[in-house]
Design an enzyme around this catalytic site. Structure first.
Site, PDB file in Angstrom:
ATOM      1  N   LEU A  28       0.852  -1.193   0.000  1.00 14.82           N
ATOM      2  CA  LEU A  28       0.000   0.000   0.000  1.00 14.82           C
ATOM      3  C   LEU A  28       0.887   1.242   0.000  1.00 14.82           C
ATOM      4  O   LEU A  28       1.952   1.238   0.611  1.00 14.82           O
ATOM      5  CB  LEU A  28      -0.895  -0.007   1.246  1.00 14.82           C
ATOM      6  CG  LEU A  28      -1.807  -1.224   1.375  1.00 14.82           C
ATOM      7  CD1 LEU A  28      -2.485  -1.243   2.734  1.00 14.82           C
ATOM      8  CD2 LEU A  28      -2.840  -1.243   0.252  1.00 14.82           C
ATOM      9  N   ASP A  70       3.029  -5.864   2.684  1.00 10.47           N
ATOM     10  CA  ASP A  70       3.449  -4.854   3.667  1.00 10.47           C
ATOM     11  C   ASP A  70       4.035  -5.471   4.938  1.00 10.47           C
ATOM     12  O   ASP A  70       4.206  -4.760   5.942  1.00 10.47           O
ATOM     13  CB  ASP A  70       2.237  -3.991   4.060  1.00 10.47           C
ATOM     14  CG  ASP A  70       1.900  -2.961   2.992  1.00 10.47           C
ATOM     15  OD1 ASP A  70       2.687  -2.018   2.844  1.00 10.47           O
ATOM     16  OD2 ASP A  70       0.866  -3.109   2.322  1.00 10.47           O
ATOM     17  N   GLU A  75       5.491  -3.133  12.996  1.00  4.57           N
ATOM     18  CA  GLU A  75       4.965  -2.321  14.097  1.00  4.57           C
ATOM     19  C   GLU A  75       3.433  -2.281  14.116  1.00  4.57           C
ATOM     20  O   GLU A  75       2.819  -2.146  15.178  1.00  4.57           O
ATOM     21  CB  GLU A  75       5.493  -0.891  13.947  1.00  4.57           C
ATOM     22  CG  GLU A  75       4.884   0.098  14.908  1.00  4.57           C
ATOM     23  CD  GLU A  75       5.392   1.512  14.693  1.00  4.57           C
ATOM     24  OE1 GLU A  75       5.947   2.071  15.636  1.00  4.57           O
ATOM     25  OE2 GLU A  75       5.229   2.058  13.583  1.00  4.57           O
ATOM     26  N   ASP A  76       2.833  -2.411  12.934  1.00 10.83           N
ATOM     27  CA  ASP A  76       1.372  -2.268  12.876  1.00 10.83           C
ATOM     28  C   ASP A  76       0.622  -3.489  13.405  1.00 10.83           C
ATOM     29  O   ASP A  76      -0.567  -3.404  13.708  1.00 10.83           O
ATOM     30  CB  ASP A  76       0.939  -1.974  11.424  1.00 10.83           C
ATOM     31  CG  ASP A  76       1.440  -0.610  10.992  1.00 10.83           C
ATOM     32  OD1 ASP A  76       1.365   0.326  11.805  1.00 10.83           O
ATOM     33  OD2 ASP A  76       1.938  -0.496   9.860  1.00 10.83           O
ATOM     34  N   ARG A  95      -3.758  -6.321   5.151  1.00 16.61           N
ATOM     35  CA  ARG A  95      -2.685  -6.476   6.139  1.00 16.61           C
ATOM     36  C   ARG A  95      -3.089  -7.334   7.346  1.00 16.61           C
ATOM     37  O   ARG A  95      -2.263  -7.609   8.209  1.00 16.61           O
ATOM     38  CB  ARG A  95      -2.202  -5.093   6.599  1.00 16.61           C
ATOM     39  CG  ARG A  95      -1.660  -4.250   5.443  1.00 16.61           C
ATOM     40  CD  ARG A  95      -0.814  -3.111   5.931  1.00 16.61           C
ATOM     41  NE  ARG A  95       0.266  -3.580   6.778  1.00 16.61           N
ATOM     42  CZ  ARG A  95       1.066  -2.785   7.481  1.00 16.61           C
ATOM     43  NH1 ARG A  95       0.895  -1.491   7.417  1.00 16.61           N
ATOM     44  NH2 ARG A  95       2.020  -3.281   8.228  1.00 16.61           N
ATOM     45  N   ARG A 142      -6.671   4.223   9.436  1.00 16.10           N
ATOM     46  CA  ARG A 142      -6.408   2.832   9.827  1.00 16.10           C
ATOM     47  C   ARG A 142      -6.875   2.468  11.232  1.00 16.10           C
ATOM     48  O   ARG A 142      -7.030   1.295  11.548  1.00 16.10           O
ATOM     49  CB  ARG A 142      -4.906   2.548   9.728  1.00 16.10           C
ATOM     50  CG  ARG A 142      -4.299   2.730   8.346  1.00 16.10           C
ATOM     51  CD  ARG A 142      -4.702   1.611   7.421  1.00 16.10           C
ATOM     52  NE  ARG A 142      -4.187   1.819   6.086  1.00 16.10           N
ATOM     53  CZ  ARG A 142      -2.954   1.515   5.690  1.00 16.10           C
ATOM     54  NH1 ARG A 142      -2.117   0.984   6.542  1.00 16.10           N
ATOM     55  NH2 ARG A 142      -2.582   1.726   4.457  1.00 16.10           N
ATOM     56  N   HIS A 170      -0.190   7.590   9.493  1.00 17.46           N
ATOM     57  CA  HIS A 170      -0.333   7.262  10.916  1.00 17.46           C
ATOM     58  C   HIS A 170       0.073   8.450  11.795  1.00 17.46           C
ATOM     59  O   HIS A 170       0.748   9.371  11.333  1.00 17.46           O
ATOM     60  CB  HIS A 170       0.614   6.103  11.295  1.00 17.46           C
ATOM     61  CG  HIS A 170       0.241   4.775  10.709  1.00 17.46           C
ATOM     62  ND1 HIS A 170       1.147   3.965  10.050  1.00 17.46           N
ATOM     63  CD2 HIS A 170      -0.930   4.098  10.706  1.00 17.46           C
ATOM     64  CE1 HIS A 170       0.553   2.850   9.672  1.00 17.46           C
ATOM     65  NE2 HIS A 170      -0.710   2.892  10.053  1.00 17.46           N
ATOM     66  N   VAL A 265       6.815   3.518   0.191  1.00 13.21           N
ATOM     67  CA  VAL A 265       5.555   2.819   0.502  1.00 13.21           C
ATOM     68  C   VAL A 265       5.123   3.189   1.936  1.00 13.21           C
ATOM     69  O   VAL A 265       4.565   2.381   2.677  1.00 13.21           O
ATOM     70  CB  VAL A 265       5.662   1.284   0.302  1.00 13.21           C
ATOM     71  CG1 VAL A 265       5.567   0.922  -1.171  1.00 13.21           C
ATOM     72  CG2 VAL A 265       6.942   0.727   0.902  1.00 13.21           C
ATOM     73  N   CYS A 271       8.345   1.728  11.998  1.00 17.44           N
ATOM     74  CA  CYS A 271       7.458   0.703  11.409  1.00 17.44           C
ATOM     75  C   CYS A 271       8.111  -0.667  11.306  1.00 17.44           C
ATOM     76  O   CYS A 271       7.417  -1.679  11.240  1.00 17.44           O
ATOM     77  CB  CYS A 271       7.076   1.083   9.977  1.00 17.44           C
ATOM     78  SG  CYS A 271       6.346   2.685   9.805  1.00 17.44           S
TER      79      CYS A 271
END
Ligand code: GLY
Length: 282
Positions: A28, A70, A75-76, A95, A142, A170, A265, A271
């Site tokens: 993404l 991704d 981290e996400d 994701r 998100r 973010h 990206v 991240c």
């Protein structure tokens, strides 16, 4: 709470993940920039090497998954604080599968897992700023209110405040902690407005360091035994003006890390790792 802040930035482990070839075309992104996969992998290898060799962290490296373009942005997929790991429900449907490998890795590290299973909740770790004293959660494309509520339930020892993220991906696309009580923040209007909101909502006082480039405000602060205060930041090649500001921080060791391909990206320094402190007494 002062005792907790004294441990802020102490880490023993990092979880990272490889870059799949699919990142180049399917990850993404908000721009159309073309990713040089070889360069992105080299940058990532250098980043992991800094964590492992220069900083002495025990690094758990998860393999890349081609079905998850991704997945390098670990981290996400989880928020770890103390011995609790919240496995998130990422905002982008593409994701969601990233949490499986993360869950297994954090289980092996003996963390207490809390899973965000509520189908009305979304949360990306990139929207979560932990200051050592409290959490700020960005409400973005998100991350939603329900996600922030579940995070607050998981980490009951800390206050959790929400901050609107009106531009960018973010919350941490334009800020991060530069040390105990120091927020590094981008110069854009929306970044400064978000900082003002955070300051107004908090019972604590934070100093700020403003850098001209929003993404350059995404740094990684650590306080490591034998190394002291360390700040990983973007290179002067990537952000020359912000580099000049960060260079003025004389009370920490500055380590420049290149991440320009991952930035194409929308990836930033924080991240690409989950940082964990497995020793409560250091
Ligand atoms: N490419 C990172 C993200 O959009 O989540």
């Amino acid at each position: 709470m002062a005792g907790l802040l004294a441990k802020f930035g102490h880490y023993t482990h990092a979880v990272v993940r490889g870059i799949p070839s699919s990142l180049a075309t399917e990850a993404l992104r908000s721009s159309e920039a073309e990713v040089d996969l070889t360069r992105a992998r080299q940058e990532h290898a250098d980043y992991v090497e800094v964590l492992r060799t220069r900083l002495g962290l025990e690094v758990v490296e998860l393999p890349a998954d081609e079905a998850l373009p991704d997945c390098v942005f670990v981290e996400d997929a989880a928020v770890v604080c103390g011995d609790t790991a919240l496995i998130t429900r990422p905002g982008a449907v593409s994701r969601r599968g990233e949490t499986e490998a993360m869950k297994e890795a954090l289980k092996k590290l003996d963390l207490n897992l809390v899973e965000m299973t509520d189908e009305n909740a979304t949360l990306d770790g990139g929207d979560v700023l932990f200051t050592g004293q409290e959490f700020f959660v960005g409400l973005s494309k998100r991350t939603n209110q329900r996600g922030a509520e579940i995070l607050a339930d998981a980490f009951k020892d800390y206050a959790v405040s929400t901050v609107p993220v009106t531009e960018g991906l973010h919350l941490k696309s334009f800020c991060s902690m530069g040390g105990p009580g120091l927020i590094i923040i981008g110069a854009s209007e929306h970044a400064q407005k978000a900082l003002k909101t955070m300051q107004q909502m908090s019972n604590y006082r934070y100093d700020k360091l403003t850098v001209p480039d929003d993404l350059a405000a995404n740094c990684i602060y650590m306080n490591l035994p034998g190394k002291g205060h360390v700040l990983l930041h973007s290179t002067g090649d990537t952000f020359p003006e912000s580099f000049k500001v960060l260079e003025k921080l004389t009370d920490c060791t500055l380590i420049a890390v290149s991440g320009s391909e991952k930035m194409k990206v929308d990836g930033a320094l924080t991240c690409c790792s989950i940082l964990i402190n497995k020793k409560t007494d250091i």
